[in-house]
Design a protein around this motif. Sequence first.
Motif, PDB file in Angstrom:
ATOM      1  N   ASN A  84       0.986  -1.168  -0.113  1.00 55.41           N
ATOM      2  CA  ASN A  84      -0.088  -0.121   0.054  1.00 55.41           C
ATOM      3  C   ASN A  84       0.907   1.136   0.103  1.00 55.41           C
ATOM      4  N   THR A  85       0.462   2.147  -0.605  1.00 57.71           N
ATOM      5  CA  THR A  85       1.160   3.648  -0.803  1.00 57.71           C
ATOM      6  C   THR A  85       0.267   4.635   0.111  1.00 57.71           C
ATOM      7  N   PHE A  87      -0.805   8.020   0.734  1.00 62.76           N
ATOM      8  CA  PHE A  87      -0.486   9.287   0.423  1.00 62.76           C
ATOM      9  C   PHE A  87      -1.340  10.150   1.448  1.00 62.76           C
ATOM     10  N   ARG A 409      -0.944  13.839  -7.394  1.00 62.37           N
ATOM     11  CA  ARG A 409      -0.315  12.396  -7.149  1.00 62.37           C
ATOM     12  C   ARG A 409       1.355  12.636  -7.338  1.00 62.37           C
ATOM     13  N   ASN A 414      -3.714  12.862  -2.656  1.00 59.24           N
ATOM     14  CA  ASN A 414      -5.104  12.608  -3.121  1.00 59.24           C
ATOM     15  C   ASN A 414      -6.126  13.429  -3.066  1.00 59.24           C
ATOM     16  N   ILE A 531      -5.251   4.318   5.113  1.00 62.36           N
ATOM     17  CA  ILE A 531      -5.776   4.520   3.466  1.00 62.36           C
ATOM     18  C   ILE A 531      -7.192   4.814   3.216  1.00 62.36           C
ATOM     19  N   ALA A 535      -9.079   5.905  -1.983  1.00 58.48           N
ATOM     20  CA  ALA A 535      -7.762   6.099  -2.718  1.00 58.48           C
ATOM     21  C   ALA A 535      -7.658   5.129  -4.004  1.00 58.48           C
ATOM     22  N   GLN A 539      -2.675   2.658  -5.187  1.00 57.72           N
ATOM     23  CA  GLN A 539      -2.143   2.872  -3.784  1.00 57.72           C
ATOM     24  C   GLN A 539      -2.603   1.821  -2.882  1.00 57.72           C
ATOM     25  N   THR A 540      -3.470   0.942  -3.313  1.00 55.92           N
ATOM     26  CA  THR A 540      -4.115   0.004  -2.590  1.00 55.92           C
ATOM     27  C   THR A 540      -3.734  -1.382  -3.083  1.00 55.92           C
TER      28      THR A 540
END
Length: 976
Positions: A84-85, A87, A409, A414, A531, A535, A539-540
Amino acid sequence: MSSSSASAPSLRDLEHHDAFLERHIGPNDAEIAHMLETIGQPSLDAMTDAIVPASIRAAAPLDLPAPIDEQEALAKIRAIAQKNTVFRSFIGQGYHGTHTPNVILRNILENPAWYTAYTPYQAEISQGRMEALINFQTMVADLTAMDIANASLLDEGTAAAEAMTLAKRSGKSKSNVFFVSERVHPQTLEVLRTRADGLDIELRVGPDSEAAQAESFGVLLQYPDTFGQVHDHAALAEAVHARGALVAVAADLLALTLIKAPGEWGADIVIGNSQRFGVPFGFGGPHAAFLACRDAFKRSMPGRLIGVSVDAEGNPAYRLTLQTREQHIRREKATSNICTAQVLLAVMAGMYAVYHGPEGLTRIARRTHRLAAILAGALGEAGVTVGPDFFDTLHVLDVDADAIHARARDAGFNLRTIDSTSLGIGLDETTTRADVIALADLFGATIDDIDALDTATADALPAGLRRTSEFLQHPVFNTHHSEHELLRYMRALADKDLAMDRTMIPLGSCTMKLNATAEMIPVTWPEFGNIHPLAPAEQTAGYRELIEGLEAMLVECTGYDAVSLQPNSGAQGEFAGLLAIRAWHASRDEAHRDVCLIPESAHGTNPASAQMVGMRVVVVKCDRDGNVDIDDLRAQAEKHAEKLAALMVTYPSTHGVFEEAIVEICEIVHRYGGQVYTDGANMNALVGVAKPGKWGSDVSHLNLHKTFCIPHGGGGPGVGPCAVKSHLAPFLPSAYPLLPPAGEGARRADEGDAPAQRVGMVSAASYGSASILPISWMYITLMGAAGLRRATQVALLNANYVAKRLAPHFETLYTGRNGLVAHECILDLRPIKDATGISAEDVAKRLIDFGFHAPTLSFPVAGTLMVEPTESESLHELDRFVDAMIQIRDEIRAVEDGRLEREDNPLRNAPHTATMVTGSEWAHAYPRELAAFPLETLKRQKYWPPVARVDNVHGDKNIMCSCIPIEAFKDDTETA
């Protein structure tokens, strides 16, 4: 090789003894052997064969990976989480960044005293969590300016659906139309569409200006709306009331510290989400929603409601009141199928308000608003158009949205996608000055001096809607603002309660097993918690891997073909399963099939869920052994053959036995055109032993908060996945954003070329309570196929051991083949009451004096106790419970033979508080020592209930559902 080396244990043996399953399963091998001998069985496998019908037994072991140890499992899920990222999310749309105060994180969310507690059906041992919940109710009622609030609902979307049905029941209008503002959150609208469809309610969506003229029974508004704007709805509310309709409002609690409360301008019902009060995004949940309303509607309110009564000593005492589990009484006439809440999250949100108090909350809201106003001012100076009259969310218009999103981004931000020329920016408590400067830069706006811009920028709240009324004036919200004070307050509340960290909770039908620490740890990792549910997919990746992996595990455990993790409670899972059945019939031009057969022993949520999807409930009789009456089932199925939609059946049965005829039951229903829904509440007795999807069942919901180790959290959170066979897979709940409706090319990935009839969303987030899914993933990964089967077998063993040891003292009402029970046993106390006047409730309350939570009281049979010990309980704990029950039976015998008085005895007066037994006077006909220390072991470790027996009748007649006035405490003015 030396002889000593030859006899040394192998590496495999050493690794086996480090296996997690030996920590999850309570009894060791020697204890298991002793228990097997007690019940007359030679081995676990032989016992399983003696209990489980051969017709449903799984022929092969589960096809799951081998178990791994805790460290390896944590490393594996850490690797998934890191995909996961995280943001900085400014998407808004009902979900906001928040800071969980660390004192609440450590002492509520991560504290087993809070997360392993059960629903507060036994009031005397639940005073702490109920006080925390009444704080939540008071917080909501104050901020919304409504008379009464519940604690709590599942999410904002389902709360809106409950508000819709409440308005239908309570309003004067005869219309069948519910008007929804086009400015409500899109996911809320989709949940409303799903719910309205089964109830034949017509949804009309349009601008707020049309609501006043629409002929409807109710109106739903968003305040502030989904684009961030704050509108004055007072005139609209007056016009709606003039038509006999009710006004429901979805409101933001933090905004209500600054803007006029809905109850002050005409709202009848207010719903919303308390997530931004200290609860992380969690990819959509769990979050505690709320419903508040006018006092006139309180007896029709859905969900849990905490009230105040008095105990036997005349002291104030909390209890669940009014609608508590009302579906078990009213069944298909129930106002809602809700059987759980989001208690743990409601406690967190309430404690957030206790910690910050009215001034702190207002300060957070003002800071958030100022940052939004400053950003809007900077954008305005750069020629960018921003919608007016907002609290924390900007609606940015006339821009190249795709280009802005791309720059965002690149900056790690987001923003909300609206359309090609507009977007949304939702600020929150976590927003910093640097964030505002960076956000402005995305639009080419430069902030050189943020303080100067602050001075030059006016607030953006409408002057006529600024809040002037006070809120949260009770001392509880104005006392615990230092960490020391809050820490001690939360500890004081926890000390009043009994949770799994202190004792076995032997509740039948609710599976209170170990919630291992290793399973809980990933929940608070930022890669899962931070998260946003909307999102972008890139990113997930970690969440998708986790979800797909867990779905595959559950498919293998159940024998079904597909799973949806969207339902965020067992009742929601039931609802989703019945929706799938209904949609499947409709896809075959058999939409007229609307009869649902339900055995008279079924969980009350079953008929309540059936009526929610528009099905007609037909009750099927049970025989004298508690099994489905096959002859009556066959007769009812034949009678309703043209309209038969489904059978809902619990397996093992609600009476705690494996019915021999389950395969025949499925065949009968299929023969007459129906589908079989198997309630998965008792899956704890099946995993690794039998698979419902393989014996003829078409759909089940599962309780991850039961069988798969997600803790009950004092009554929630829960997850109720819906598992189906392949022909029903196209009709599982939709994800958000939604696929196009049928006829516009809608397809699911798993449906091939089959036509789709879209089933909408049943929860507000695509994956429901996603942030707690790591718990079940960890449990299955740690246990492996063999461990899961052994857990099931030991659950069966523990229940039969308890039934066997108690047999000379209490009769087990129902048994299955070979005189054995499944994973729970029902103790029949009705003969005892007839002989002595001692009731099952008296026994339940007396168990508190022994330091035990009571078994399930009077369900499924009035006057009984249903006991489920689970596989996690050791022989020591089982024997401690049995010893307590035997001592209680001896006390009952003393009543029978006159050694104890019929009306004045330890059972009728239980539980006994420390104040009672240490008072200067003792007026009872039995000694104090018997009251307090009926077993010698209790002198070494004793739980003292904080209140004596609570008066339920007084509570229902004198309902008070907010914090107790401080004057009621006389000398005790510290807590509320």
